[in-house]
Write an enzyme that holds these catalytic residues in place. Structure first.
Site, PDB file in Angstrom:
ATOM      1  N   TYR A 156      31.267  77.634 -33.780  1.00 18.82           N
ATOM      2  CA  TYR A 156      30.401  77.084 -32.732  1.00 18.82           C
ATOM      3  C   TYR A 156      31.275  76.464 -31.647  1.00 18.82           C
ATOM      4  O   TYR A 156      32.236  75.754 -31.950  1.00 18.82           O
ATOM      5  CB  TYR A 156      29.469  76.005 -33.323  1.00 18.82           C
ATOM      6  CG  TYR A 156      28.659  75.281 -32.267  1.00 18.82           C
ATOM      7  CD1 TYR A 156      27.372  75.693 -31.947  1.00 18.82           C
ATOM      8  CD2 TYR A 156      29.206  74.193 -31.560  1.00 18.82           C
ATOM      9  CE1 TYR A 156      26.640  75.049 -30.959  1.00 18.82           C
ATOM     10  CE2 TYR A 156      28.480  73.551 -30.569  1.00 18.82           C
ATOM     11  CZ  TYR A 156      27.195  73.982 -30.277  1.00 18.82           C
ATOM     12  OH  TYR A 156      26.476  73.355 -29.296  1.00 18.82           O
ATOM     13  N   GLU A 199      27.158  77.322 -24.118  1.00 14.94           N
ATOM     14  CA  GLU A 199      27.272  77.290 -25.582  1.00 14.94           C
ATOM     15  C   GLU A 199      27.443  78.693 -26.153  1.00 14.94           C
ATOM     16  O   GLU A 199      26.753  79.623 -25.735  1.00 14.94           O
ATOM     17  CB  GLU A 199      26.009  76.650 -26.168  1.00 14.94           C
ATOM     18  CG  GLU A 199      26.004  76.562 -27.688  1.00 14.94           C
ATOM     19  CD  GLU A 199      24.647  76.131 -28.239  1.00 14.94           C
ATOM     20  OE1 GLU A 199      24.468  74.938 -28.512  1.00 14.94           O
ATOM     21  OE2 GLU A 199      23.756  76.997 -28.372  1.00 14.94           O
TER      22      GLU A 199
END
Ligand code: GDP
Ligand code: MN
Length: 383
Positions: free
Chosen positions: A101, A189
């Site tokens: 992530y 993101e």
């Protein structure tokens, strides 16, 4: 402005962030054509602005045209958490060794940019934050200094990414930071950021939110505006040129100035109510603007009362009052108004409202913001 995954990936590609080859499809036939272009195996992905598409069945691997037809047919029209799928993204499927992530946001309290990086990707980051907060590396970046490669690599080390992913991850982090800053994102993101068996690091998903205030220096954003997801209220507000954001509550809000509008939401919450919207009518609150604002609020079936909160500076109280009286002649309101009118020429404004002969049950004036909030919340039946 939030982007769809495919737009986010197109945006990433501008900054040289590796993404898979693919195409958008609106129909099953287009999905097959996109798959042929990308090369099998492919992954067929629902384009909706909500996370957890994978779990909801909105992401499927396909080995050939028949499988693409099957999955595209199932996913188009699917409802994912209230979002109906109208668009697909079909890309060449990637082999995944590990999922990470990575994101950049602005930490307003710290007045710095914030990198979040974790070796536990592919799941919602909120879940990781809950179960294993230590697994998320948080690094503040001074916007004046920026992010260099060595710092990015160290963050990857700290996040316990394996040795062979470090250089690829550092490379992507530096590029993603450039995308975030030069690209004027509120959020950039990648979840998951993947390590392939070949050792390459690659963006498998994209969540990008653009700072609309920077639109003036990004003519290329116009393409995104065309697909912007707005609810019916927001579309009406946009057509009327209003600064409006739809919310879930029952007190309609009209205020002058963004700061006052936000304070108004806070005060409504403080006295136990919920706001139906944010609406800043800005400085020139004439009859046209007021009528447009009331029309948009009135369109929202959830609105049970309307709180007009005006503090006159350049905006003059008597003009606001005239605007309201005239607007009431044009718009048949379903809900009663509570107004707090203060500042420049407020007394004259209140007199105009009082003299207009509007019944107290339709419009009442309160001396302070708190009193007006209480009255509006009570009328909405929330207190
Ligand atoms: P989200 O569920 O909405 O966040 O959608 P993602 O794009 O993140 O995809 C969810 C999951 O689907 C990923 O974490 C992967 O496990 C899987 N997935 C997506 N694309 C591929 C792919 O190209 N190959 C493989 N093997 N799995 C994929
Ligand atoms: Mn994802």
């Amino acid at each position: 402005m939030d982007l769809f995954e495919y737009q986010g990936k197109q945006y990433f590609a501008r900054y040289d962030i590796p993404v898979s080859a693919g195409d958008v499809a609106l129909t099953v036939d287009e999905a097959v054509a996109a798959a042929e272009g990308a090369g099998y195996p492919v992954v067929v992905k629902a384009q909706v602005q909500v996370g957890g598409r994978g779990k909801a069945g909105g992401i499927k691997l396909a080995a050939d045209a028949d499988e693409v037809r099957l999955h595209a047919g199932n996913i188009l029209g699917m409802d994912i958490k209230g979002h109906v799928v109208e668009r697909l993204w079909v890309e060449h499927a990637s082999d995944i060794e590990e999922e990470y992530y990575a994101s950049f946001t602005l930490d307003r309290a710290a007045k710095k940019h914030l990198l979040m990086l974790s070796a536990q990707g592919g799941v919602e980051i909120e879940a990781v934050a809950e179960s294993d907060p230590e697994a998320i590396v948080k690094l503040h970046i001074d916007p004046v200094d920026g992010l260099d490669r060595a710092t990015a690599r160290q963050a990857a080390v700290d996040a316990k990414l394996p040795e062979r992913a470090l250089d690829g991850a550092a490379d992507i982090l530096v590029k993603l930071y450039r995308c975030f800053t030069e690209g004027d994102c509120d959020l950039a993101e990648i979840n998951p950021l993947i390590l392939k068996p070949t050792g390459e690091v690659h963006a498998l998903d994209a969540k990008v939110s653009l700072d609309s205030n920077a639109a003036f220096r990004h003519p290329e954003w116009e393409a995104y505006a065309a697909t912007e997801v707005l609810d019916d209220r927001e579309q009406l507000a946009k057509r009327n040129g209003l600064q409006y954001i739809g919310l879930e509550g029952s007190v309609g809000i009209i205020a002058n100035g963004a700061g006052l509008a936000m304070s108004t939401l806070d005060v409504v919450n403080q006295v136990g109510g919920t706001a139906a919207n944010f609406l800043d009518i800005g400085g020139g609150a004439n009859a046209d603007v007021m009528a447009a604002a009331l029309e948009v609020i009135n369109f929202d079936q959830a609105v049970k009362s309307i709180f007009i909160n005006i503090f006159g500076g350049i905006t003059r109280g008597e003009e606001v009052a005239k605007g309201i009286v005239e607007a009431l002649g044009r718009v048949e309101l379903r809900a009663p108004i509570v107004i707090r009118l203060d500042g420049t020429n407020a007394e004259e404004g209140r007199r105009i409202l009082a003299d207009a002969g509007i019944p107290e049950s339709r419009l009442r004036s309160e001396p302070t913001m708190l009193d007006a909030a209480r009255a509006a919340v009570a009328l909405a039946g929330q207190n």
